[in-house]
Write an enzyme that holds these catalytic residues in place. Structure first.
Site, PDB file in Angstrom:
ATOM      1  N   ASN A   7     -13.792   2.016  43.698  1.00  0.00           N
ATOM      2  CA  ASN A   7     -14.833   1.186  43.096  1.00  0.00           C
ATOM      3  C   ASN A   7     -14.536  -0.277  43.434  1.00  0.00           C
ATOM      4  O   ASN A   7     -13.458  -0.787  43.100  1.00  0.00           O
ATOM      5  CB  ASN A   7     -14.851   1.396  41.582  1.00  0.00           C
ATOM      6  CG  ASN A   7     -16.014   0.681  40.914  1.00  0.00           C
ATOM      7  OD1 ASN A   7     -16.246  -0.493  41.165  1.00  0.00           O
ATOM      8  ND2 ASN A   7     -16.734   1.373  40.054  1.00  0.00           N
ATOM      9  N   ASP A   9     -16.464  -2.951  42.524  1.00  0.00           N
ATOM     10  CA  ASP A   9     -17.194  -3.888  41.661  1.00  0.00           C
ATOM     11  C   ASP A   9     -16.408  -5.175  41.420  1.00  0.00           C
ATOM     12  O   ASP A   9     -16.977  -6.275  41.385  1.00  0.00           O
ATOM     13  CB  ASP A   9     -17.500  -3.254  40.304  1.00  0.00           C
ATOM     14  CG  ASP A   9     -18.553  -2.171  40.369  1.00  0.00           C
ATOM     15  OD1 ASP A   9     -19.209  -2.030  41.422  1.00  0.00           O
ATOM     16  OD2 ASP A   9     -18.724  -1.449  39.364  1.00  0.00           O
ATOM     17  N   HIS A  10     -15.093  -5.057  41.232  1.00  0.00           N
ATOM     18  CA  HIS A  10     -14.306  -6.232  40.859  1.00  0.00           C
ATOM     19  C   HIS A  10     -14.108  -7.198  42.016  1.00  0.00           C
ATOM     20  O   HIS A  10     -13.788  -8.369  41.793  1.00  0.00           O
ATOM     21  CB  HIS A  10     -12.974  -5.809  40.250  1.00  0.00           C
ATOM     22  CG  HIS A  10     -13.135  -5.182  38.901  1.00  0.00           C
ATOM     23  ND1 HIS A  10     -13.640  -5.880  37.821  1.00  0.00           N
ATOM     24  CD2 HIS A  10     -12.908  -3.925  38.456  1.00  0.00           C
ATOM     25  CE1 HIS A  10     -13.695  -5.079  36.771  1.00  0.00           C
ATOM     26  NE2 HIS A  10     -13.270  -3.884  37.128  1.00  0.00           N
ATOM     27  N   ARG A  18     -17.365 -17.702  41.415  1.00  0.00           N
ATOM     28  CA  ARG A  18     -17.563 -19.011  42.039  1.00  0.00           C
ATOM     29  C   ARG A  18     -18.953 -19.176  42.630  1.00  0.00           C
ATOM     30  O   ARG A  18     -19.295 -20.245  43.137  1.00  0.00           O
ATOM     31  CB  ARG A  18     -16.508 -19.225  43.142  1.00  0.00           C
ATOM     32  CG  ARG A  18     -15.088 -19.354  42.649  1.00  0.00           C
ATOM     33  CD  ARG A  18     -14.874 -20.603  41.812  1.00  0.00           C
ATOM     34  NE  ARG A  18     -15.015 -21.806  42.627  1.00  0.00           N
ATOM     35  CZ  ARG A  18     -13.998 -22.417  43.220  1.00  0.00           C
ATOM     36  NH1 ARG A  18     -12.765 -21.931  43.100  1.00  0.00           N
ATOM     37  NH2 ARG A  18     -14.188 -23.511  43.919  1.00  0.00           N
ATOM     38  N   HIS A  43     -21.454  -0.187  41.086  1.00  0.00           N
ATOM     39  CA  HIS A  43     -22.387  -0.128  39.963  1.00  0.00           C
ATOM     40  C   HIS A  43     -23.358  -1.291  40.097  1.00  0.00           C
ATOM     41  O   HIS A  43     -22.974  -2.451  39.929  1.00  0.00           O
ATOM     42  CB  HIS A  43     -21.617  -0.217  38.639  1.00  0.00           C
ATOM     43  CG  HIS A  43     -22.474  -0.091  37.424  1.00  0.00           C
ATOM     44  ND1 HIS A  43     -21.954  -0.089  36.147  1.00  0.00           N
ATOM     45  CD2 HIS A  43     -23.819   0.038  37.266  1.00  0.00           C
ATOM     46  CE1 HIS A  43     -22.934   0.048  35.263  1.00  0.00           C
ATOM     47  NE2 HIS A  43     -24.080   0.103  35.927  1.00  0.00           N
ATOM     48  N   ARG A  45     -25.743  -3.122  38.329  1.00  0.00           N
ATOM     49  CA  ARG A  45     -26.186  -3.290  36.947  1.00  0.00           C
ATOM     50  C   ARG A  45     -27.538  -3.987  36.909  1.00  0.00           C
ATOM     51  O   ARG A  45     -27.900  -4.740  37.811  1.00  0.00           O
ATOM     52  CB  ARG A  45     -25.157  -4.086  36.151  1.00  0.00           C
ATOM     53  CG  ARG A  45     -23.799  -3.400  36.032  1.00  0.00           C
ATOM     54  CD  ARG A  45     -22.850  -4.227  35.191  1.00  0.00           C
ATOM     55  NE  ARG A  45     -23.267  -4.239  33.794  1.00  0.00           N
ATOM     56  CZ  ARG A  45     -22.684  -3.518  32.833  1.00  0.00           C
ATOM     57  NH1 ARG A  45     -21.664  -2.721  33.118  1.00  0.00           N
ATOM     58  NH2 ARG A  45     -23.109  -3.596  31.590  1.00  0.00           N
ATOM     59  N   GLU A  70     -23.433   3.976  40.977  1.00  0.00           N
ATOM     60  CA  GLU A  70     -23.519   4.065  39.522  1.00  0.00           C
ATOM     61  C   GLU A  70     -24.725   3.254  39.080  1.00  0.00           C
ATOM     62  O   GLU A  70     -24.921   2.125  39.536  1.00  0.00           O
ATOM     63  CB  GLU A  70     -22.247   3.529  38.872  1.00  0.00           C
ATOM     64  CG  GLU A  70     -21.013   4.351  39.204  1.00  0.00           C
ATOM     65  CD  GLU A  70     -19.759   3.824  38.546  1.00  0.00           C
ATOM     66  OE1 GLU A  70     -18.771   4.584  38.467  1.00  0.00           O
ATOM     67  OE2 GLU A  70     -19.756   2.648  38.109  1.00  0.00           O
ATOM     68  N   HIS A 191     -12.360   6.068  34.990  1.00  0.00           N
ATOM     69  CA  HIS A 191     -12.315   5.030  33.972  1.00  0.00           C
ATOM     70  C   HIS A 191     -10.907   4.931  33.380  1.00  0.00           C
ATOM     71  O   HIS A 191     -10.423   5.849  32.736  1.00  0.00           O
ATOM     72  CB  HIS A 191     -13.326   5.234  32.849  1.00  0.00           C
ATOM     73  CG  HIS A 191     -13.586   3.951  32.090  1.00  0.00           C
ATOM     74  ND1 HIS A 191     -14.473   2.997  32.541  1.00  0.00           N
ATOM     75  CD2 HIS A 191     -13.061   3.449  30.952  1.00  0.00           C
ATOM     76  CE1 HIS A 191     -14.497   1.980  31.700  1.00  0.00           C
ATOM     77  NE2 HIS A 191     -13.640   2.226  30.730  1.00  0.00           N
ATOM     78  N   GLY A 192     -10.273   3.816  33.656  1.00  0.00           N
ATOM     79  CA  GLY A 192      -8.949   3.552  33.114  1.00  0.00           C
ATOM     80  C   GLY A 192      -7.808   4.226  33.855  1.00  0.00           C
ATOM     81  O   GLY A 192      -6.645   4.103  33.455  1.00  0.00           O
TER      82      GLY A 192
END
Length: 239
Positions: A7, A9-10, A18, A43, A45, A70, A191-192
């Protein structure tokens, strides 16, 4: 052998902090694939807080493995998915105030709406997964929705406060895998999950794909994305 979906996303979260163009999640996806990832998960969103429409479009054009999108079960997202054609659509709950997805879909409560979204996506030739807690009633509802897969929400396991609580959550995951198998549902998980706890879930067997993001990107800050992905690939495939 289980697959690893990275994933990214981060990566987009850092870029959006920024408001510029770097780091580019499209480039990150290419590095992850070269490092052995079996797929890329994003994802999109509704508030576009990290992944942007541009990212989804370019990732669909450039990814050589598999793209897992997602998404919320909304008309807008269904329309986008039908246009872009990811390899899998994973329906997830979404709240604007949350930092990350906080729990699984309540398929029982929203069965009609979810069934409708699943049908539209499948009519467009897409494979559909539902992100749900390892709960018997939710798995049965997922089966009623017509979904192809479930993705087990492993957050409660990852956040367990002690050994006993962790074992209880592992048992729930194990039971969820067995029930899904009996119902003919494919099983993913996420997740996690991190470098410390993934072995415990992998030891259960029966999970086709793990979707992992935060722990990989966190390690990548220190050792680089290539190394971070390779290390997780080893844990997922050879635990």
């Amino acid at each position: 052998m289980a697959r690893l979906g990275v994933n990214i996303d981060h990566v987009a979260t850092i870029r959006q902090a920024r408001g510029g163009a770097e780091p580019d999640p499209v480039a990150a996806a290419a590095i992850a694939e070269l490092a052995g990832a079996d797929g890329i998960t994003i994802h999109l969103r509704e508030d576009r807080r990290h992944i942007q429409d541009r990212d989804l479009r370019l990732l669909r054009q450039t990814i050589k493995t598999r793209l897992n999108l997602e998404m919320a079960a909304t008309d807008e997202m269904v329309s986008i998915a039908l246009s872009v054609k990811p390899d899998m659509c994973t329906l997830v709950p979404e709240k604007r105030q949350e930092l990350t997805t906080e729990g699984g879909l309540d398929v029982r409560l929203h069965l009609d709406a979810i069934r409708g979204a699943v049908q539209k996506l499948q009519d467009g030739g897409l494979i559909v997964s539902l992100f749900i807690d390892p709960d018997t009633d939710q798995i049965k509802a997922a089966d009623k929705s017509g979904a192809d897969y479930i993705e087990i929400h492993t957050g409660a396991f990852a956040e367990a406060s002690d050994w006993k609580a962790e074992q209880e959550e592992l048992k729930k995951i194990e039971n969820a895998i067995k029930l899904a198998g009996k119902l003919g549902l494919g099983v993913n998980a996420g997740h996690g999950l991190n470098y410390s706890n993934i072995r415990k879930v992998a030891a259960l067997g029966g999970i086709e794909e793990y979707n992992i993001g935060h722990s990989i990107i966190s390690k990548a800050v220190l050792v680089g994305l290539d190394r971070a992905v390779r290390d997780m690939v080893d844990l997922v495939k050879y635990s």
